[in-house]
Design an enzyme around this catalytic site. Structure first.
Site, mmCIF file in Angstrom:
data_model
loop_
_atom_site.group_PDB
_atom_site.id
_atom_site.type_symbol
_atom_site.label_atom_id
_atom_site.label_comp_id
_atom_site.label_asym_id
_atom_site.label_seq_id
_atom_site.Cartn_x
_atom_site.Cartn_y
_atom_site.Cartn_z
ATOM 1 C CG HIS A 54 -3.153 -3.832 -3.325
ATOM 2 N ND1 HIS A 54 -3.185 -4.968 -4.116
ATOM 3 C CD2 HIS A 54 -3.340 -4.231 -2.047
ATOM 4 C CE1 HIS A 54 -3.396 -6.019 -3.341
ATOM 5 N NE2 HIS A 54 -3.480 -5.602 -2.080
ATOM 6 C CG ASP A 93 -2.535 -8.358 2.434
ATOM 7 O OD1 ASP A 93 -3.493 -8.004 1.718
ATOM 8 O OD2 ASP A 93 -1.479 -8.802 1.961
#
Length: 350
Positions: free
Chosen positions: A185, A311
């Site tokens: 990430h 997200d």
């Protein structure tokens, strides 16, 4: 099924959804106040989210550590059936070994409780402190075997280091042993990289995140990690941080570098760099709900390598869910994109 579209023949599983325990937010606030973390990106990113009076960052922070009921209500309103949650960036990766291990344990215990309370709605990835690799391996094993977590979050660089450093090899071996994926990430770039981005206001999601995480991803590939750890599964958000667009050039230039011996770190690999996207890497659409980019990425690395993500809560927009549901795909293809690939990669069994 959510009540918004009960006749849909597949679930929507969102696979890069951020979460934070209140203890970590409070710790971040203290470090910001006392100036006890030197990382430039931490002050730029968390200084904004925890210090701004603007409603957008305030809403993000509220959602990060809100009670499950609020998250579930948001999921229902957007048509999301299930979230794969993970500790938000920078997570433990700006903290020392003691603080990082404490926050990782709190996060893993709390996420496990949420998943047990709502097994059809939540799964989660483990966090560790990368500062002590042996302790990280032990915590990963506990999180997977005892708590039922489904992988490991890596919020980009580890105080300037990257996962291709040989000292992290035992952790990669543990991921293979446990048969769970690593999720790479983004985070703000490390201090050695960030300044040109920060002075231009580009160090966050607009470009700095992708530049730094894309570099990390390419380091993982070219360092030979997948040759040394062939059963490692890597998941990367934001459609691979731009690398799918560069695959032809990466293959071409990597071959030239290998042939010339220009760099000590660039060695022959068992296959061209682009092939690892088809054998070891899966991408999610987090933050990239743009049909041309999604369809291109599916075309170049394979439809079985691209799965849905939102997200949340950073980019929480129900219209983006509907836009991806409107992709020119059959119901069978959408079932893979929204549900089945995630089930296979994260071994989801709800």
């Amino acid at each position: 099924m959510t009540p918004t579209d009960e006749h849909r023949p597949y679930l929507r599983i969102a696979t890069e959804e951020a979460w934070a325990p209140t203890e970590m937010i409070d710790l971040y606030r203290r470090h910001l106040s006392e100036g006890t973390i030197a990382d430039i990106g931490f002050h730029s990113l968390m200084g904004y989210f925890l210090g701004s009076a603007h409603p957008q960052p305030r809403a993000v922070v509220e959602r990060l550590h809100a009670a499950a009921e609020r998250r579930l209500a948001d999921m229902d309103s957007a048509g999301i059936d299930h979230q794969v949650m993970a500790l938000t960036a920078p997570g433990t990766q700006v903290l020392d070994a003691e603080e990082g291990a404490r926050i990782a344990r709190i996060a893993n215990d709390r996420l496990s409780e949420l998943c047990r309370a709502h097994p059809t709605r939540f799964s989660a990835l483990a966090a560790v402190s990368y500062e002590d690799v042996d302790a990280a391996v032990a915590e990963l094993r506990r999180a997977v075997r005892e708590l039922g977590l489904k992988g490991l979050i890596l919020n980009d660089h580890i105080r300037g280091s990257h996962i291709d450093d040989p000292r992290f090899a035992p952790l990669l071996a543990a991921l293979e042993e446990l048969d769970v994926p690593l999720y790479l990430h983004p985070n703000t770039p490390p201090d050695r990289m960030i300044e040109p981005y920060r002075e231009a206001g580009l160090d966050g999601a607009v470009h700095g995140f992708g530049a730094s995480a894309g570099l990390h991803l390419l380091r993982i590939i070219t360092s030979g990690i997948f040759d040394r750890h062939p059963r490692l599964r890597l998941v990367v958000g934001h459609l691979g941080e731009g690398l799918p667009f560069w695959l032809h050039r990466i293959d071409h230039m990597h071959a030239k570098q290998v042939a010339s011996g220009r760099y000590e770190r660039i060695k022959p690999l068992r296959q061209p760099p682009s092939e690892y996207f088809r054998t070891s890497i899966w991408l999610t659409t987090s933050g990239m709900p743009w049909a041309p980019a999604i369809l291109f990425t599916r075309d170049v690395i394979g439809a079985d390598r691209v799965m849905y993500a939102m997200d949340y809560p950073y980019q929480f927009d129900a219209a983006e869910v509907q836009a991806q549901d409107a992709l020119p795909l059959s119901d069978t293809e959408k079932a893979d994109f929204f549900e089945n690939i995630a089930r296979r990669v994260f071994r989801l069994e709800f």
